[in-house]
Design an enzyme around this catalytic site. Structure first.
Site, short mmCIF file in Angstrom:
data_model
loop_
_atom_site.label_atom_id
_atom_site.label_comp_id
_atom_site.label_asym_id
_atom_site.label_seq_id
_atom_site.Cartn_x
_atom_site.Cartn_y
_atom_site.Cartn_z
CG HIS A 59 -1.21 3.36 5.40
ND1 HIS A 59 -2.50 2.89 5.41
CD2 HIS A 59 -0.52 2.49 4.64
CE1 HIS A 59 -2.58 1.79 4.68
NE2 HIS A 59 -1.38 1.51 4.22
CB SER A 88 -0.95 0.00 1.19
OG SER A 88 -0.22 -0.15 2.38
CG ASP A 145 -5.37 4.17 6.01
OD1 ASP A 145 -4.30 4.42 6.58
OD2 ASP A 145 -5.44 3.75 4.85
#
Lengths: 180, 167
Positions: free
Chosen positions: A96, A57, A123
């Site tokens: 992230h 990701s 998210d």
């Protein structure tokens, strides 16, 4: 073939004192590794100072198998930082980037929204039921540096435990059969 | 002292140590780079500006973003992650940072650009404080290295203001 023969011979000629010696040396090595790990936890202020990237990701920046060095300071969390966080109920940490920050006037607490660089959406689908934001207590550290591909060893050992057992077995054999 | 096991161990240790040292030196060389980037952002249009059913203000903007981030690239740079954030203060929050647009710049050639875009991520306030709000547009960039330490910096552009009425 000669290596196996040599190994079998040395196992036969083992004495108790030597065996204890080996065991203590092995214990010392393992303990030193643990001490280094715990010291790193203290220095970086993070529960896990090094993490392995498991998903795609954050490509192309971080690929599966890279390792990230984390640091957690008292500095406020700001947009753009790459953070590692845990979601209640999941045990794998996620790495992230922060895209939204709302910091309260009075308490200084923050609401944070994250998103993987390579994902289309933010998210919120990953957060717990009804959770819209992350708070500081969810965040384990900020990524400050990285090394490519070193984490593949950990991924292989986790996904194919047989490799782990073979490696540990080989190490044990090496320790036992070494002459000094 | 000269068995196969020992030799292999010594070789591996030397290999790993040398690799680690090279990574550290590569990362250290990034400190000698002094970037001089430039950026300019114009709000071309306020597409719409409303209060949502949740009670929070939301605004949609069309932006013209031009920037030159070529000087942030070094030989040890894998990519530069650039994003534009709207930053403002409200009575309830001392700081609000909302990323409006981001882009991965994979090479030095692509680091000088001008684009027209609507905001990629929704500009939603926590509350209803956006009417007539003065805000900054800050271009942030994060240099992600091939190996080692990551660098980040930003350019703050001030003087933007949202309309006084919903539209």
């Amino acid at each position: 073939m000669w290596l196996i023969g040599e190994t079998v011979d040395s196992i036969r000629s083992i004495q108790v004192r030597q065996l204890i010696n080996q065991a203590v040396s092995l214990g010392m090595i393992v303990t030193s590794a643990l001490i280094i790990w715990k010291a790193l936890m203290c220095i970086t202020g993070s529960e896990s100072p090094v993490v392995v990237v498991l998903s795609e990701s954050m490509e192309p920046g971080f690929k599966r198998g890279d390792i990230l060095f984390l640091h957690m300071s008292k500095d406020p969390i700001r947009a753009g930082e790459i953070v590692v966080f845990n979601i209640d109920g999941r045990d794998i940490p996620i790495v992230h980037r922060v895209i939204k920050v709302h910091e309260r006037q009075d308490t200084g607490e923050v609401d944070v929204l994250t998103k993987g660089d390579n994902n289309d959406g933010d998210d919120r689908v990953l957060y717990a039921e009804g959770q819209l934001w992350l708070q500081r207590q969810h965040i384990m550290g900020r990524a400050i540096g990285f090394l490519p591909n070193v984490g593949w060893v950990t991924i292989i050992m986790t996904e194919k435990p047989i490799v782990k057992y073979i490696l540990v077995g080989l190490l044990g054999l090496l320790v036992i059969t070494s002459k000094d | 002292m000269h068995s196969f096991g020992y030799r292999l161990n010594a070789l591996l240790t030397l290999g790993v140590t040398t690799l680690a040292l090279m990574c550290a030196m590569a990362s250290f060389s990034d400190n000698f780079n002094h970037p001089s980037p430039s950026a300019n952002v114009q709000v071309m249009n306020v597409n719409w500006f409303q209060k949502q059913s949740s009670g929070n203000d939301e605004v949609s903007l069309t932006l013209k973003i031009s920037a030159d981030l070529q000087s942030t690239f070094t030989w040890n740079t894998k990519q530069v992650f650039a994003f534009l954030a709207a930053e403002y203060e409200t009575p309830g929050n001392s700081l609000n940072q909302i990323s409006l647009w981001d882009s991965i710049i994979p090479s030095k050639e692509r680091a000088k650009f001008t684009i027209h875009t609507k905001n990629k991520y929704r500009l939603i306030d926590q509350g209803s404080n956006l009417r007539g709000k003065e805000f900054n547009l800050t271009l942030h960039w994060h240099v992600m290295p091939k190996t080692g330490k990551m660098f980040a910096d930003k350019i703050v552009m001030t003087g933007y203001r949202l309309p006084v009425d919903y539209r």
